[in-house]
Write a protein that holds these residues in place. Structure first.
Motif, PDB file in Angstrom:
ATOM      1  N   GLY A  52     -62.426 -29.068  61.502  1.00  0.00           N
ATOM      2  CA  GLY A  52     -63.739 -28.437  61.437  1.00  0.00           C
ATOM      3  C   GLY A  52     -64.715 -28.970  62.460  1.00  0.00           C
ATOM      4  O   GLY A  52     -65.508 -28.224  63.030  1.00  0.00           O
ATOM      5  N   GLY A  53     -64.651 -30.276  62.723  1.00  0.00           N
ATOM      6  CA  GLY A  53     -65.562 -30.882  63.683  1.00  0.00           C
ATOM      7  C   GLY A  53     -65.382 -30.361  65.098  1.00  0.00           C
ATOM      8  O   GLY A  53     -66.293 -30.448  65.918  1.00  0.00           O
ATOM      9  N   GLU A  76     -65.561 -30.974  59.112  1.00  0.00           N
ATOM     10  CA  GLU A  76     -66.657 -30.100  58.720  1.00  0.00           C
ATOM     11  C   GLU A  76     -66.068 -28.889  58.041  1.00  0.00           C
ATOM     12  O   GLU A  76     -65.077 -28.335  58.485  1.00  0.00           O
ATOM     13  CB  GLU A  76     -67.466 -29.655  59.945  1.00  0.00           C
ATOM     14  CG  GLU A  76     -68.865 -30.212  59.941  1.00  0.00           C
ATOM     15  CD  GLU A  76     -69.680 -29.708  61.089  1.00  0.00           C
ATOM     16  OE1 GLU A  76     -70.616 -28.936  60.831  1.00  0.00           O
ATOM     17  OE2 GLU A  76     -69.393 -30.101  62.222  1.00  0.00           O
ATOM     18  N   SER A  77     -66.700 -28.464  56.975  1.00  0.00           N
ATOM     19  CA  SER A  77     -66.186 -27.298  56.249  1.00  0.00           C
ATOM     20  C   SER A  77     -66.517 -26.017  57.001  1.00  0.00           C
ATOM     21  O   SER A  77     -67.443 -25.982  57.826  1.00  0.00           O
ATOM     22  CB  SER A  77     -66.800 -27.231  54.846  1.00  0.00           C
ATOM     23  OG  SER A  77     -68.157 -26.832  54.908  1.00  0.00           O
ATOM     24  N   ALA A  80     -70.147 -25.154  56.523  1.00  0.00           N
ATOM     25  CA  ALA A  80     -71.091 -25.840  57.416  1.00  0.00           C
ATOM     26  C   ALA A  80     -71.071 -25.220  58.813  1.00  0.00           C
ATOM     27  O   ALA A  80     -72.123 -25.075  59.449  1.00  0.00           O
ATOM     28  CB  ALA A  80     -70.755 -27.332  57.488  1.00  0.00           C
ATOM     29  N   ILE A  81     -69.894 -24.834  59.277  1.00  0.00           N
ATOM     30  CA  ILE A  81     -69.773 -24.208  60.595  1.00  0.00           C
ATOM     31  C   ILE A  81     -70.505 -22.875  60.615  1.00  0.00           C
ATOM     32  O   ILE A  81     -71.281 -22.589  61.537  1.00  0.00           O
ATOM     33  CB  ILE A  81     -68.290 -24.040  60.968  1.00  0.00           C
ATOM     34  CG1 ILE A  81     -67.638 -25.416  61.135  1.00  0.00           C
ATOM     35  CG2 ILE A  81     -68.128 -23.197  62.226  1.00  0.00           C
ATOM     36  CD1 ILE A  81     -66.125 -25.387  61.121  1.00  0.00           C
ATOM     37  N   GLU A  84     -74.302 -23.385  60.565  1.00  0.00           N
ATOM     38  CA  GLU A  84     -74.793 -23.861  61.865  1.00  0.00           C
ATOM     39  C   GLU A  84     -74.834 -22.733  62.897  1.00  0.00           C
ATOM     40  O   GLU A  84     -75.816 -22.587  63.636  1.00  0.00           O
ATOM     41  CB  GLU A  84     -73.902 -25.004  62.365  1.00  0.00           C
ATOM     42  CG  GLU A  84     -74.294 -25.546  63.714  1.00  0.00           C
ATOM     43  CD  GLU A  84     -75.586 -26.343  63.716  1.00  0.00           C
ATOM     44  OE1 GLU A  84     -76.215 -26.432  64.790  1.00  0.00           O
ATOM     45  OE2 GLU A  84     -75.976 -26.867  62.644  1.00  0.00           O
TER      46      GLU A  84
END
Length: 145
Positions: A52-53, A76-77, A80-81, A84
């Protein structure tokens, strides 16, 4: 900044259509590779990340028209992506498609919509469900500037 559109042939006598830039973000390597193969076979330019990051950085570099993201990834889930990308780009964000094998209940789907996903599909991801969503983007010609 404008972006040139790439036109691909869609087969004998069917004319030409737009090829999209698609990013697949999924920590399950088999799922990611299967989606990449299917989408490339459709004529799209496809990149993949397994964490995810890495997805946000690849979005910055690759500038995809479509992001297919697993909801449950290390780093990162997908939630969250999506959040953002919506905060950064608003309506100009890529088409955001969630896929999940773990978060499959109605509240999970509602959360997906709330954070910015356009669609929420369940794993295993059926190409018969995914491809029409992407094809709609191709037909509408809605490309990011």
């Amino acid at each position: 900044m404008t972006r040139s559109l790439r036109v691909i042939s869609s087969g004998a006598g069917e004319g030409a259509r737009l090829a999209l830039r698609i990013l697949v973000a999924d920590d399950d390597r088999d799922t990611a590779l299967a989606l990449v193969a299917i989408l490339r076979d459709e004529g799209h330019e496809v990149q993949t990340v397994l964490r995810g990051g890495e997805a946000l950085e690849m979005c910055r570099l690759f500038r995809p028209d479509v992001l297919v993201a697993d909801v449950n990834m290390p780093g990162e889930s997908g939630y969250a992506i999506a959040r953002e990308l919506r905060e950064r780009h608003g309506a100009l964000a890529p088409l955001l498609i969630a896929i999940s094998g773990k978060w499959t209940k109605a509240p999970d789907r509602l959360l997906g919509k709330a954070v910015g996903f356009d669609y929420y599909l369940l794993k295993p991801c059926d190409p018969g469900e995914l491809l029409p969503l992407i094809e709609h983007r191709v037909q509408s010609g809605r490309k990011r500037a």
